[in-house]
Design a protein around this motif. Structure first.
Motif, PDB file in Angstrom:
ATOM      1  N   ASP A 159     -13.038   3.024 -12.133  1.00  0.00           N
ATOM      2  CA  ASP A 159     -11.838   3.706 -11.654  1.00  0.00           C
ATOM      3  C   ASP A 159     -12.161   4.776 -10.622  1.00  0.00           C
ATOM      4  N   LEU A 160     -13.430   5.037 -10.417  1.00  0.00           N
ATOM      5  CA  LEU A 160     -13.855   5.957  -9.367  1.00  0.00           C
ATOM      6  C   LEU A 160     -13.463   5.340  -8.021  1.00  0.00           C
ATOM      7  N   PRO A 161     -12.665   6.047  -7.226  1.00  0.00           N
ATOM      8  CA  PRO A 161     -12.249   5.454  -5.949  1.00  0.00           C
ATOM      9  C   PRO A 161     -13.471   5.122  -5.088  1.00  0.00           C
ATOM     10  N   PRO A 162     -13.479   3.957  -4.446  1.00  0.00           N
ATOM     11  CA  PRO A 162     -14.649   3.577  -3.635  1.00  0.00           C
ATOM     12  C   PRO A 162     -14.912   4.584  -2.520  1.00  0.00           C
TER      13      PRO A 162
ATOM     14  N   ARG B  25     -22.841   7.788 -10.330  1.00  0.00           N
ATOM     15  CA  ARG B  25     -23.114   6.760  -9.323  1.00  0.00           C
ATOM     16  C   ARG B  25     -24.271   7.205  -8.428  1.00  0.00           C
TER      17      ARG B  25
ATOM     18  N   SER C 273      -3.323   0.532  -3.506  1.00  0.00           N
ATOM     19  CA  SER C 273      -2.736  -0.785  -3.259  1.00  0.00           C
ATOM     20  C   SER C 273      -2.147  -1.274  -4.566  1.00  0.00           C
ATOM     21  N   VAL C 274      -0.976  -1.836  -4.476  1.00  0.00           N
ATOM     22  CA  VAL C 274      -0.267  -2.291  -5.674  1.00  0.00           C
ATOM     23  C   VAL C 274       0.018  -3.781  -5.550  1.00  0.00           C
TER      24      VAL C 274
ATOM     25  N   ARG D 154       0.829  -1.203   0.000  1.00  0.00           N
ATOM     26  CA  ARG D 154       0.000   0.000   0.000  1.00  0.00           C
ATOM     27  C   ARG D 154       0.861   1.249   0.000  1.00  0.00           C
TER      28      ARG D 154
ATOM     29  N   PHE E 167     -14.306   8.490  -1.835  1.00  0.00           N
ATOM     30  CA  PHE E 167     -13.914   9.688  -2.583  1.00  0.00           C
ATOM     31  C   PHE E 167     -14.532  10.879  -1.864  1.00  0.00           C
TER      32      PHE E 167
ATOM     33  N   TYR F  13      -2.963  -2.195  -9.885  1.00  0.00           N
ATOM     34  CA  TYR F  13      -3.156  -1.402  -8.679  1.00  0.00           C
ATOM     35  C   TYR F  13      -4.593  -0.922  -8.608  1.00  0.00           C
ATOM     36  N   GLN F  14      -4.993  -0.492  -7.435  1.00  0.00           N
ATOM     37  CA  GLN F  14      -6.307   0.110  -7.267  1.00  0.00           C
ATOM     38  C   GLN F  14      -6.166   1.329  -6.367  1.00  0.00           C
TER      39      GLN F  14
ATOM     40  N   LEU G  30      -5.197  -8.124  -5.462  1.00  0.00           N
ATOM     41  CA  LEU G  30      -6.038  -7.000  -5.049  1.00  0.00           C
ATOM     42  C   LEU G  30      -7.504  -7.402  -5.071  1.00  0.00           C
TER      43      LEU G  30
ATOM     44  N   ASP H  20      -7.707   3.183  -3.482  1.00  0.00           N
ATOM     45  CA  ASP H  20      -8.653   2.791  -2.433  1.00  0.00           C
ATOM     46  C   ASP H  20      -9.415   3.967  -1.857  1.00  0.00           C
TER      47      ASP H  20
END
Lengths: 823, 493
Positions: free
Chosen positions: A742-745, B158, A671-672, A481, A747, A679-680, B488, A682
């Motif tokens: 790709d929208l961060p969960p 969303r 996170s990678v 991370r 945000f 990666y994402q 992930l 977070d």
């Protein structure tokens, strides 16, 4: 009544700093009447003071929102054309560099449905349509400078017939090697414009005396605009020698000029209209004009309405992109990691012609400090010439590419000293005593800058999360991370001084309805909504009473492009100026006509009001307007605005190019997967400064959209050319802009409250179009942070952009090998 | 002629066989609310909803990219576009929520997004339950992943999706009147204009007959690949054979092979969307891959048969089917035959299909508790992207040893291909670090990947080997105390 207009009369002597300073002080002290605190946050919390429903300050919906969702909003290709309208298709160069030795279009002319074919020799007027400097031929004459350069155009009865006919052309080229490496080009002096230098103090001594010298190098990739509506225009011939041009375009006045010059007719014969764009982002500032010129040429030759719309792959090959940059830095820092000075070198890959590259590389240089004091530093900007499409304006206009180098340096300094990158960033922020940029402008809101960073540091729970991340990484061999907080300080104003002006045209009709027109264009950023809100607030009317019309060069002439985030700042002030003049005239009339006291007269909630308490009198707006009309008072007014104070001397590289700075900061956590490079993102927290917001909903939209677009630039959006210089990522199948997932969960986006602009901008708001784009840098820095953990945070890996999973994996692999080879 | 209902209005249109729904709408019918963003099925700006009356007579919609949907496939269908949702001035909940949440900026992608939301909304209310079915993050992502928006950053979209259920339930007025779809005739007589035709056989016999006489005519089902020839390369098709209405090709039938394996024959024209529930029950790893295969608009139309026949080295399902030991059932003028999928791919975009032959069905073996399957796709973007590398791994673990190891990759060779040397390195071995090390090294014998727009040869080699390392870690997780997280969660299943 003291008005902004009077306050902001254009400064007479631009270098008269004393005069300017005095005026700045006046502005900062003088809280302008009616500019009270406005509602902020996504929901309006307070009613704006001017008692106009939907007026400036409230979170009104986009003026076209209902039309958008019902499909009634018309874009260029939706405009109905006569049955005999022509459709254009372009013949493009297949190679990046060479000489055109034969162009035989006979077979093209003979294809079914073809009505006209035009090439270089068919242009009656100017053949060079370079926007600022020459260098952009409308068609290739003999020298080919990039793959996709326009050779000729075909007009046919249908779009398909035109596209098919293009294939029949016989094109012979003496191909030459393409120069595609900007670093090599800059080294050989192959440049579209000369280099420029900004210098403060003795940068060599600061390096020699420094406790540590830290250096690095990076490649920052370009970016395709990927406006959803591609380049398009529709040109109608007029009954005289002119044309009416409907175009998806950020700079109607320039298109008017170029079309007139290409046709060899006066400017007044050309009218350019823009109702809305399906996205612009800078890609339609200069690069919408060529299509209008070509279509106008055919429309005049044939006397028929002519349509030109670029298919997506052609749009991507033909038009320029965000400049890729090669950046190098060498900085001296003290034992605490505070920059003492050094040298920054930025090489912008301009493509084949100047276009706007001079100003873009300048802006990269102006932002190579981002929010940090560089000390005694020299910043050099090169404008390399390569055989690709001419790179152009894109949200941030070089600023993002410039900021990348100093943000890389911050991480590198932190790793060298074993400090947290945030600690190093905070130590280097502009602060009292260290508040002058390398180009001589004072950063006025240093306290605000610190406030933004510190508030976000607290609200994002930075240090607790840092601890959790470090603990996680120690236990997790595959998933790592990372987190980073990066600030933004972005200069607001066109650096080409003359562009900082705007006009507006206000009409009141006898039923009281109001029509406003101005020089700015609507590309989705909500400019038209904000302008209507300004008018509604100024005239104390409900927003529905005010309607905006398409931007037209015959309504407001000689306008600047809608760019540099300046749309609302400039045009809002111009619209307000028109309102103030009209208001003054109505007040004069009313005081005489109704025998009222002119003093204390005001507009409130749809009425003219005088007096207070028992002596209060209210005259409804409609009645006032009727009476004024019958009294032969003009109900139409124009407005004008020019930004005061700004100046920049390119000879010395010093000045105050920006009226003010917009600020913001973002924290990104990622996170990678160090086995695959996947990666994402977070969580992202953003705090952004828009002064007193003109429309919080629209501003939040700009902040979020800008962030995601900036993140895309640095992560998944990869432009690839083959060895021959042909773009191979030429569609959405191969060029990946962020999508829903790709929208961060998590945000969390907030507008900074309670900090009006220190300059007398429109209602103390701040420009918002570009600054949030650079908040996306936090994601890139967070990726580097995660990767650094592989080597126990001893070094930050070089991570060129876009940081695709491939680049992330290769960086991880490099660190792992280095870790194995050191004890 | 094409007979269909456009927002409730009967339409009767002439169009050449290679006309798209988007061209029909914009050029012939003057309905410009539906936008063209890319003409390649990648951006979703042209999203429309295509409805079909189910057995109960109610119309069920799926979203589709109008730019790559053949217009003739509208025959007998109900087409809903952005112009048809509002009831007079009263907006549909999908539209109202978009306005309220500030979900549009430039507005160009908005009609497509509204139509994806409309389809989602209809789907949420499909079984008549109140309150409507819950919108999980996965479901939202599945519904919206195919609509690019360059302005908003998606957060307000969303919010709009999540809040459209708060409005009073509403459907377009015309939809309430056409529940039995009686206004249109689903039958589709073959039409000939000289040699030009859009042929829509309804039985396998008709299809084979057509293929016998016109083996050169391209076959279309979803059009998600073929129609790019028209929009991007300006190909002209005088005659097109549409297999989407062939009963046999739409069947999913349980079967037992001669070798005793149980499973299903999946008809060649079965779409990914129809396949998804079956896979979710039996092969979650495969179902998860489908979520990353194209977008909802593509999954609603693309077919398993098309993905195989297309023989692209970066098709997503063939490596999985290779790892599962799939078989193909081919039908053509010369009769029928069956072969292992391993023998089908001969070279780059080259298959064993003979002239006139079609893929009638693909065998999907039933999941056996002892067999494992993992599928991992690497791409620049998680959603709606094409693989740089795809690894599909099947194995059995018996007495601590690996058996029937099948390692198949996409993106590593000219065809989807098994890594036979790496398989050999693992077969019969314990899943030890040493065995996997040998397998990783053996990959170099199996593949010499190339560099292209999606990834370099180095990245492909390295990441493919690392996927085997991930596989080892996943196996180790079940037995020892390997790291808790080896991939992930956004990519895991």
């Amino acid at each position: 009544m003291r008005t902004l207009t009077k306050l902001d009369a254009p400064s007479r002597a631009t270098n008269d700093l004393d005069d300017a300073t005095t005026r700045v002080r006046e502005e900062q002290q003088g809280r302008i009447k009616g500019d009270g605190p406005l509602a902020r946050g996504t929901e309006p919390q307070e009613t704006p003071p001017a008692v106009s429903r939907g007026g400036a300050g409230s979170a009104s919906a986009h003026e076209s929102a209902v039309k958008h969702v019902t499909g009634r909003a018309a874009y260029i290709d939706d405009i109905a054309a006569p049955a005999d309208a022509l459709h254009l298709a372009l013949g493009l160069s297949p190679v990046a560099h060479g000489r055109l030795t034969r162009l035989d279009l006979e077979a093209v002319r003979a294809r079914p449905g073809v009505v006209d074919v035009v090439a270089f020799s068919d242009v009656p007027g100017h053949t060079d349509i370079g926007p600022v400097f020459p260098g952009d031929p409308i068609f290739v004459e003999d020298e080919i400078s990039y793959a996709g350069q326009v050779l000729f155009a075909v007009a046919a009865e249908t779009h398909r017939a035109a596209r098919e006919a293009v294939k029949a052309a016989i094109v012979e080229v003496d191909e030459q090697p393409a120069s595609l490496d900007p670093v090599g080009a800059a080294g050989r002096g192959e440049a579209v414009r000369p280099p420029h230098v900004q210098q403060s103090g003795d940068w060599q001594r600061s390096l020699a005396d420094a406790a540590h010298v830290i250096e690095g190098e990076q490649f920052v990739g370009g970016q395709e605009h990927f406006y959803l509506e591609g380049q398009a225009c529709l040109v109608q011939p007029t009954e005289d020698e002119g044309v009416i041009v409907h175009t998806s375009n950020q700079h109607p006045s320039e298109t008017q000029k170029l079309v007139a010059e290409v046709l060899g007719i006066p400017f007044h014969a050309v009218t350019v209209e823009v109702r809305r764009m399906g996205g612009g982002f800078g890609g339609k500032e200069t690069q919408a004009s060529p299509w209008a010129c070509i279509a106008a040429l055919v429309a005049r030759r044939t006397g028929r309405t002519t349509r030109l719309r670029l298919p997506r792959a052609e749009d991507m090959r033909v038009t320029g992109k965000r400049h890729p940059f090669h950046n190098r830095y060498r900085l001296g820092v003290d034992a605490a990691g505070v920059i003492q000075g050094g040298e920054l070198t930025l090489i912008g890959d301009c493509g084949y012609s100047p276009d706007l590259s001079d100003a873009i590389v300048d802006r990269a240089m102006f932002h190579a400090d981002n929010a940090y004091f560089l000390g005694e530093a020299r910043v050099t900007g090169h404008r390399a010439r390569t055989h690709t499409a001419s790179n152009t304006a894109f949200r941030g206009f070089g600023g993002p590419q410039g900021m990348m180098v100093i943000e890389a340096a911050m991480d590198d300094i932190a790793r060298r000293l074993g400090e947290d990158p945030l600690t190093i960033r905070k130590r280097n922020l502009y602060r009292p005593g260290r508040e002058t940029t390398h180009y001589g402008q004072t950063v006025e809101q240093v306290a605000l800058l610190h406030h933004v960073v510190e508030r976000l540091e607290a609200s994002s729970d930075y240090w607790a999360r840092r601890e959790a991340i470090t603990a996680f990484n120690a236990e997790s061999p595959v998933i790592k991370r990372g987190m980073a907080l990066t600030p933004v300080k972005f200069g607001i104003s066109f650096t080409a001084k003359h562009l900082n002006q705007a006009g507006a045209l206000l009409h009141v009709y006898t039923d009281g309805s109001v029509q406003i027109n101005h020089g700015g264009t609507e590309m989705g950023q909500g400019l038209h909504t904000k302008i209507c809100q300004v008018v509604a607030r100024e005239l104390a009317l409900d927003l529905e009473t005010v309607r905006i019309t398409a931007t037209r060069t015959d309504k407001v002439p000689n306008t600047s492009p809608t760019a540099a985030s300046s749309g609302a700042d400039l045009n809002g002030m111009a619209a307000r100026d028109a309102c103030l003049s009209l208001k003054a005239r109505l007040f004069d009339f009313a005081s005489e006509h109704y025998a009222l006291d002119r003093e204390g007269m005001r507009l409130e909630a749809g009425a003219l009001v005088t007096g207070a308490g028992e002596s209060e009198r209210r005259i409804p707006w409609g009645e006032l307007v009727q009476a004024a009309y019958l009294g032969r008072v003009s109900l139409s007014e124009k407005g004008f605005y020019a930004t005061p104070l700004i100046h920049y001397d390119r000879m010395t590289g010093q000045g105050r190019p920006f009226y003010y700075f917009a600020h913001g900061a973002a924290v990104a956590e990622v996170s990678v997967d160090t086995l695959t490079g996947e990666y994402q993102v977070d969580r992202v927290d953003i705090l952004h400064d828009v002064g007193d917001s003109l429309n919080p909903a629209i501003d939040i939209g700009q902040v979020e959209g800008g962030f995601i677009q900036g993140m895309g630039w640095l992560t998944s959006e990869e432009l690839r050319w083959n060895d021959g210089g042909q773009l191979i990522s030429d569609g959405p199948a191969t060029y990946k802009i962020p999508t829903y997932g790709d929208l961060p969960p998590s945000f969390n986006v907030e507008l900074l409250q309670g900090h009006p602009n220190s300059m007398a901008s429109i209602y103390r708001s701040k420009a918002v179009g570009e600054p949030p784009f650079m908040l996306g840098i936090s994601v890139w820095a967070a990726l580097r942070d995660a990767l650094s953990s592989i080597n126990d945070y001893r070094e930050a890996p070089r991570l060129d952009t876009p940081a695709t999973p491939e680049r992330v994996l290769l960086a991880a692999e490099t660190l792992r090998h280095r870790g194995e080879s050191t004890p | 002629m094409i007979d269909f209902l456009l927002n409730g209005q009967p339409r009767h249109c002439a169009a050449s066989p290679d006309t798209s729904v988007l061209e029909l709408l914009r050029d012939s019918l003057g309905q410009t609310g539906t936008k063209e963003g890319c003409a390649s099925g990648d951006c979703g700006a042209c999203t429309v909803a295509i409805g079909e009356a189910g057995p109960d007579g109610t119309v069920r919609f799926h979203s589709a990219n109008a730019c790559i949907t053949p217009a003739h496939q509208l025959q007998g269908r109900v087409l809903a576009t952005v112009e048809g949702l509002a009831r007079g001035e009263s907006l549909h909940p999908a539209q109202a929520a978009m306005v309220e949440c500030h979900g549009s900026q430039c507005g160009f992608c908005t009609p497509g997004i509204v139509m994806s939301l409309f389809t989602l909304y209809e789907d949420q209310h499909a079984d008549g339950t109140t309150p409507p079915a819950l919108l999980t993050p996965q479901r939202l992502e599945a519904a919206l992943g195919g609509n690019l928006c360059r302005c908003t950053g998606y957060r307000p979209i969303r919010d709009a999706a999540l809040s459209m259920g708060d409005y009073p339930h509403a459907r377009p007025a015309w939809l309430e009147q056409c529940t039995d779809a009686a206004a249109t005739s689903p039958s589709s007589p073959v039409e000939h204009h000289g040699d030009s035709a859009f042929v829509q056989p309804e039985s396998l016999a008709e299809l084979v007959d057509e293929r016998t006489y016109h083996p050169e005519a391209p076959i279309v089902a979803g059009g998600t690949d073929l129609w790019l020839e028209v929009t991007q390369r300006l190909a002209r098709f005088a005659r097109v054979v549409d297999v989407t209405r062939v009963t046999e090709l739409n069947a999913i039938e349980e079967a037992t092979l001669e070798d005793g394996r149980e499973g299903w024959w999946i008809g060649g024209a079965v779409t990914y969307s129809r396949l998804e529930p079956l896979l979710a029950d039996h092969y979650p790893a495969f179902a998860h891959l489908l979520h990353r295969l194209g977008s909802a608009q593509v999954r609603n139309r693309g077919t398993l048969g098309g993905n195989i026949a297309n023989a692209s080295p970066i098709g997503d399902t063939p490596p999985v089917l290779l790892a599962l030991g799939s078989r193909l059932w081919l039908t053509g003028p010369e009769g029928e035959r069956e072969l292992p999928l391993d023998d089908f791919f001969l070279g780059y975009k080259k298959t064993d299909l003979r002239e006139g032959e079609v893929i009638r069905a693909t065998f999907l073996p039933r999941h056996e508790p002892s067999r494992h399957l993992r599928v991992w796709k690497l791409s620049k973007r998680r959603e709606d992207d094409i693989s740089a590398v795809l690894g599909a791994f099947g194995w059995r673990l018996e007495d601590g040893l690996l058996h029937d190891v099948r390692l198949a990759f996409g993106g590593m060779a000219a065809t989807p291909k098994r890594a036979t040397a790496a398989e050999a390195a693992l077969e019969g071995q314990a899943p030890s670090a040493a065995a996997f090390q040998a397998a990783r090294l053996a990959l170099a014998e199996d593949f010499q990947p190339m560099s292209d727009v999606r990834g370099s040869a180095d990245y492909r080699r390295l990441s493919a080997a690392n996927l085997l390392e991930r596989l080892r870690l996943v196996m180790a997780q079940e037995t020892t105390d390997a790291p808790r997280e080896v991939m992930l969660h956004a990519y895991a299943h």
